[in-house]
Scaffold this active site. Structure first.
Site, PDB file in Angstrom:
ATOM      1  N   HIS A 152       0.847  -1.191   0.000  1.00  0.00           N
ATOM      2  CA  HIS A 152       0.000   0.000   0.000  1.00  0.00           C
ATOM      3  C   HIS A 152       0.887   1.247   0.000  1.00  0.00           C
ATOM      4  O   HIS A 152       2.104   1.161   0.191  1.00  0.00           O
ATOM      5  CB  HIS A 152      -0.938  -0.003   1.222  1.00  0.00           C
ATOM      6  CG  HIS A 152      -0.245   0.046   2.537  1.00  0.00           C
ATOM      7  ND1 HIS A 152      -0.070  -1.045   3.344  1.00  0.00           N
ATOM      8  CD2 HIS A 152       0.333   1.079   3.194  1.00  0.00           C
ATOM      9  CE1 HIS A 152       0.574  -0.693   4.439  1.00  0.00           C
ATOM     10  NE2 HIS A 152       0.830   0.582   4.365  1.00  0.00           N
TER      11      HIS A 152
HETATM   12  P1  TYD Z   1      -1.435  -2.573   7.506  1.00  0.00           P
HETATM   13  O1  TYD Z   1      -0.960  -1.174   7.661  1.00  0.00           O
HETATM   14  O2  TYD Z   1      -2.084  -2.956   6.198  1.00  0.00           O
HETATM   15  O3  TYD Z   1      -0.227  -3.579   7.796  1.00  0.00           O
HETATM   16  P2  TYD Z   1       1.121  -3.900   6.976  1.00  0.00           P
HETATM   17  O4  TYD Z   1       1.527  -2.662   6.250  1.00  0.00           O
HETATM   18  O5  TYD Z   1       2.047  -4.309   8.035  1.00  0.00           O
HETATM   19  O6  TYD Z   1       0.852  -5.041   6.041  1.00  0.00           O
HETATM   20  O7  TYD Z   1      -2.420  -2.915   8.717  1.00  0.00           O
HETATM   21  C1  TYD Z   1      -2.906  -4.219   8.935  1.00  0.00           C
HETATM   22  C2  TYD Z   1      -4.234  -4.091   9.668  1.00  0.00           C
HETATM   23  O8  TYD Z   1      -4.040  -3.479  10.940  1.00  0.00           O
HETATM   24  C3  TYD Z   1      -5.268  -3.252   8.919  1.00  0.00           C
HETATM   25  O9  TYD Z   1      -6.528  -3.868   9.094  1.00  0.00           O
HETATM   26  C4  TYD Z   1      -5.247  -1.929   9.635  1.00  0.00           C
HETATM   27  C5  TYD Z   1      -4.830  -2.296  11.047  1.00  0.00           C
HETATM   28  N1  TYD Z   1      -4.034  -1.227  11.692  1.00  0.00           N
HETATM   29  C6  TYD Z   1      -4.586  -0.477  12.721  1.00  0.00           C
HETATM   30  O10 TYD Z   1      -5.741  -0.685  13.137  1.00  0.00           O
HETATM   31  N2  TYD Z   1      -3.826   0.497  13.316  1.00  0.00           N
HETATM   32  C7  TYD Z   1      -2.567   0.764  12.901  1.00  0.00           C
HETATM   33  O11 TYD Z   1      -1.900   1.680  13.465  1.00  0.00           O
HETATM   34  C8  TYD Z   1      -2.007  -0.009  11.821  1.00  0.00           C
HETATM   35  C9  TYD Z   1      -0.604   0.232  11.329  1.00  0.00           C
HETATM   36  C10 TYD Z   1      -2.770  -0.989  11.246  1.00  0.00           C
END
Ligand code: TYD
Length: 135
Positions: free
Chosen positions: A50
């Protein structure tokens, strides 16, 4: 200009262990509003995929190692993080992927904003449209 921008954090070594310091103004050029960590990562897992519209971040590998891929829609670059003393600057509108987690990897991310799902761009196609590089 390279997409990969890293800088060093203050390290205070001691015979008993290593202290590393993460502070706004010391390499981090935004007010740190949120800190989150990835740990207990499954072997061969990948994360990220992302970009963010406003959020700016600094990633630090506190333990073990992992590989970041950064992509601005034109150029894709890769960097291995393996030190609590090194920060990787991730600007807004940069697509990021995380690969090759070692089994003891702990990845910390310092963030300029509170969590907001509406700040995410989760489709690579949408990302290319946003940065004006869709074919
Ligand atoms: P995401 O940022 O997509 O993780 P990565 O980049 O590590 O693959 O986040 C994964 C899930 O966690 C998504 O459902 C959003 C949630 N999340 C939160 O609720 N709070 C946060 O601060 C973060 C970073 C993620």
């Amino acid at each position: 200009m390279s997409l990969v921008k890293t800088f060093n954090f203050q390290l205070i070594p001691d015979p008993t262990g290593l202290l590393s310091v993460y502070e706004t103004g010391k390499g981090v050029d935004f007010e740190i509003k949120r800190v989150y960590c990835l740990s207990r990562l499954e072997a061969n897992s990948t994360r990220g995929y992302h970009a963010h519209k406003a959020l700016r971040q600094v990633a630090v590998c506190l333990s073990g190692s992992c590989r970041f891929v950064l992509d601005d829609g034109k150029v894709r670059e890769s960097v291995v993080l393996d030190s609590p003393g090194v920060g990787l600057q991730i600007e807004s509108f940069i697509w990021r992927e995380m690969h090759d987690f070692s089994d003891n990897c702990v990845l910390m991310v310092l963030a300029s904003e509170l969590y907001s799902e509406s700040d995410y761009i989760r489709s690579y196609e949408d990302f290319l449209k946003e940065v004006g590089n869709a074919s």
